[in-house]
Every structure is written in structure tokens, then in C-alpha cells.
Design a protein around this motif. Structure first.
Motif, mmCIF file in Angstrom:
data_model
loop_
_atom_site.group_PDB
_atom_site.id
_atom_site.type_symbol
_atom_site.label_atom_id
_atom_site.label_comp_id
_atom_site.label_asym_id
_atom_site.label_seq_id
_atom_site.Cartn_x
_atom_site.Cartn_y
_atom_site.Cartn_z
ATOM 1 N N THR A 70 0.839 -1.191 0.000
ATOM 2 C CA THR A 70 0.000 0.000 0.000
ATOM 3 C C THR A 70 0.879 1.248 0.000
ATOM 4 N N GLN A 71 0.278 2.375 -0.354
ATOM 5 C CA GLN A 71 1.020 3.635 -0.306
ATOM 6 C C GLN A 71 1.432 3.961 1.129
ATOM 7 N N GLN A 72 0.608 3.545 2.086
ATOM 8 C CA GLN A 72 0.938 3.775 3.488
ATOM 9 C C GLN A 72 2.216 3.015 3.874
ATOM 10 N N ALA A 73 2.347 1.785 3.406
ATOM 11 C CA ALA A 73 3.548 1.000 3.704
ATOM 12 C C ALA A 73 4.775 1.628 3.045
ATOM 13 N N ILE A 74 4.623 2.095 1.804
ATOM 14 C CA ILE A 74 5.735 2.761 1.118
ATOM 15 C C ILE A 74 6.088 4.054 1.850
ATOM 16 N N SER A 75 5.086 4.780 2.326
ATOM 17 C CA SER A 75 5.339 6.007 3.099
ATOM 18 C C SER A 75 6.140 5.703 4.351
ATOM 19 N N HIS A 76 5.831 4.576 4.980
ATOM 20 C CA HIS A 76 6.591 4.177 6.171
ATOM 21 C C HIS A 76 8.056 3.925 5.807
ATOM 22 N N HIS A 77 8.286 3.211 4.716
ATOM 23 C CA HIS A 77 9.651 2.938 4.276
ATOM 24 C C HIS A 77 10.382 4.247 3.922
ATOM 25 N N ILE A 78 9.688 5.157 3.251
ATOM 26 C CA ILE A 78 10.279 6.460 2.918
ATOM 27 C C ILE A 78 10.607 7.219 4.202
ATOM 28 N N GLY A 79 9.743 7.122 5.207
ATOM 29 C CA GLY A 79 10.002 7.775 6.489
ATOM 30 C C GLY A 79 11.269 7.259 7.149
ATOM 31 N N VAL A 80 11.482 5.953 7.072
ATOM 32 C CA VAL A 80 12.708 5.369 7.635
ATOM 33 C C VAL A 80 13.927 5.905 6.888
ATOM 34 N N LEU A 81 13.849 5.936 5.568
ATOM 35 C CA LEU A 81 14.959 6.450 4.764
ATOM 36 C C LEU A 81 15.178 7.947 5.003
ATOM 37 N N ARG A 82 14.089 8.661 5.238
ATOM 38 C CA ARG A 82 14.198 10.093 5.501
ATOM 39 C C ARG A 82 14.841 10.354 6.869
ATOM 40 N N ARG A 83 14.448 9.588 7.876
ATOM 41 C CA ARG A 83 15.008 9.776 9.226
ATOM 42 C C ARG A 83 16.491 9.455 9.284
ATOM 43 N N CYS A 84 16.958 8.540 8.463
ATOM 44 C CA CYS A 84 18.392 8.230 8.491
ATOM 45 C C CYS A 84 19.170 9.116 7.524
ATOM 46 N N GLY A 85 18.502 10.018 6.818
ATOM 47 C CA GLY A 85 19.176 11.020 6.014
ATOM 48 C C GLY A 85 19.445 10.652 4.573
ATOM 49 N N LEU A 86 18.904 9.544 4.097
ATOM 50 C CA LEU A 86 19.178 9.124 2.723
ATOM 51 C C LEU A 86 18.205 9.699 1.710
ATOM 52 N N VAL A 87 17.027 10.118 2.171
ATOM 53 C CA VAL A 87 15.982 10.619 1.274
ATOM 54 C C VAL A 87 15.433 11.914 1.862
ATOM 55 N N GLU A 88 15.096 12.841 0.982
ATOM 56 C CA GLU A 88 14.393 14.044 1.424
ATOM 57 C C GLU A 88 13.083 14.135 0.662
ATOM 58 N N GLN A 89 12.100 14.746 1.311
ATOM 59 C CA GLN A 89 10.791 14.887 0.700
ATOM 60 C C GLN A 89 10.422 16.362 0.764
ATOM 61 N N ARG A 90 9.968 16.917 -0.346
ATOM 62 C CA ARG A 90 9.595 18.323 -0.361
ATOM 63 C C ARG A 90 8.165 18.473 -0.856
ATOM 64 N N ARG A 91 7.656 19.658 -0.715
ATOM 65 C CA ARG A 91 6.281 19.924 -1.099
ATOM 66 C C ARG A 91 6.254 20.746 -2.378
ATOM 67 N N GLU A 92 5.523 20.284 -3.350
ATOM 68 C CA GLU A 92 5.301 21.020 -4.598
ATOM 69 C C GLU A 92 3.810 21.045 -4.845
ATOM 70 N N GLY A 93 3.140 22.018 -4.287
ATOM 71 C CA GLY A 93 1.686 22.076 -4.386
ATOM 72 C C GLY A 93 1.078 20.928 -3.610
ATOM 73 N N THR A 94 0.349 20.055 -4.297
ATOM 74 C CA THR A 94 -0.253 18.895 -3.628
ATOM 75 C C THR A 94 0.649 17.670 -3.694
ATOM 76 N N ARG A 95 1.717 17.746 -4.465
ATOM 77 C CA ARG A 95 2.643 16.615 -4.594
ATOM 78 C C ARG A 95 3.732 16.699 -3.537
ATOM 79 N N ARG A 96 4.271 15.551 -3.172
ATOM 80 C CA ARG A 96 5.414 15.489 -2.261
ATOM 81 C C ARG A 96 6.466 14.542 -2.842
ATOM 82 N N PRO A 97 7.207 15.021 -3.811
ATOM 83 C CA PRO A 97 8.208 14.144 -4.422
ATOM 84 C C PRO A 97 9.363 13.854 -3.464
ATOM 85 N N CYS A 98 9.899 12.659 -3.590
ATOM 86 C CA CYS A 98 11.046 12.228 -2.795
ATOM 87 C C CYS A 98 12.287 12.343 -3.661
ATOM 88 N N ARG A 99 13.393 12.681 -3.028
ATOM 89 C CA ARG A 99 14.665 12.816 -3.735
ATOM 90 C C ARG A 99 15.736 12.093 -2.938
#
Length: 160
Positions: free
Chosen positions: A94-123
Motif C-alpha cells: 500500500t502507499q501507506q507502507a511505502i510512506s513508512h519505508h520512505i520515512g525510515v529512509l528520511r530519518r536516516c538522512g538518505l531521502v528528502e521529501q519536499r512539497r510542490e503544491g499537492t505533490r510530495r516528491p522524494c529525492r
């Protein structure tokens, strides 16, 4: 209106002077966090990093990359930015499970997420991956040196 000595001490301790602007209060808060981290580092015997870029916690980063889904997400983000929906497409998650994985990657500093209007692309934060790569290269070099020294020692022993 005069403040009692107890109230003055409390305000000084909290860093909230009535005249201070919101920006000053945020700076005071950040300064206190940095000061506490420095004190902890001194007590533990570890020197804080002198860089302004976020430092990757190697343990957290390697633990995060220990999951095959997160490794696949990092591989996908190496090709370009993507939203959680785009990242979830190839998985039976699910997108929720992927969001959790992205959160783990974000907390350890490997991924950043920004806001572009209604989108939140990951980098992918390639500088953080470079720190991991540097550590791995240092370990590889050290082990090659050790193995070369062992090989030299064994060949010297065989020659005798």
C-alpha cells in the motif's frame, strides 16, 4: 509590570524573553539543542561533526538499507525524483507502507521529501550515499592492506 525573581529566572531558563521575536526564540531553541548535543558528545567522548551538512548515522543508514524494499526504493530514486504513488506502483504494498519505508529512509538522512503544491516528491540525497560509500571504501582499503600484509608474511614464512 515588574517580574518576580522566580519568573525572571524561569524566563531566562526557558529562553523566552517577552521582547524576543519568534525567530530569536527559534534560534535560542536550536542553540540549546546544539549545546546539549555538544555536552553529551563531550561526556561520551565523541567529538561532534564540524560540518553544516547533516551527517548520516551509519548504523541507521545500513539498517535501513538492510530491507530489500528500501534498497529497491533507493535504486528507483537514483533514476530521479518520484512521489510515493509512483514508488508504490511496482510493489504489492500500500502507499501507506511505502510512506513508512520512505520515512525510515528520511530519518536516516538518505531521502528528502519536499512539497510542490499537492505533490510530495522524494529525492535521493546523493551526498549522504557518498558518505556511506566513503566508509565502505575505507574499510575495503584497510582489509586489502591487512590481507596483503598476511600474504607477505605467509610468503616470507614459506621462503624460510
Amino acid at each position: 509590570m515588574a517580574l518576580s525573581p522566580v519568573e525572571v529566572e524561569r524566563q531566562e531558563r526557558c529562553g523566552r524573553d517577552r521582547k524576543a521575536t519568534g525567530e530569536q526564540r527559534r534560534c535560542n531553541h536550536v542553540y540549546k539543542r546544539v549545546l546539549v548535543k555538544a555536552i553529551v558528545c563531550v561526556k561520551v567522548g565523541v567529538m561532534p561533526a564540524a560540518t553544516t551538512t547533516p551527517v548520516v548515522d551509519l548504523d541507521a543508514a545500513f539498517a535501513a538499507l538492510g530491507d530489500p524494499v528500501r534498497r529497491a526504493l533507493v535504486s528507483r530514486l537514483a533514476h530521479g525524483d518520484a512521489t510515493v504513488g509512483e514508488l508504490a506502483e511496482p510493489f504489492d504494498l500500500t502507499q501507506q507502507a511505502i510512506s513508512h519505508h520512505i520515512g525510515v529512509l528520511r530519518r536516516c538522512g538518505l531521502v528528502e521529501q519536499r512539497r510542490e503544491g499537492t505533490r510530495r516528491p522524494c529525492r535521493l540525497r546523493t551526498a549522504q550515499l557518498a558518505q556511506l560509500s566513503t566508509w565502505i571504501d575505507e574499510q575495503r582499503r584497510a582489509w586489502h592492506d591487512r590481507l596483503d600484509a598476511l600474504e607477505q608474511h605467509l610468503s616470507d614464512e614459506a621462503a624460510r
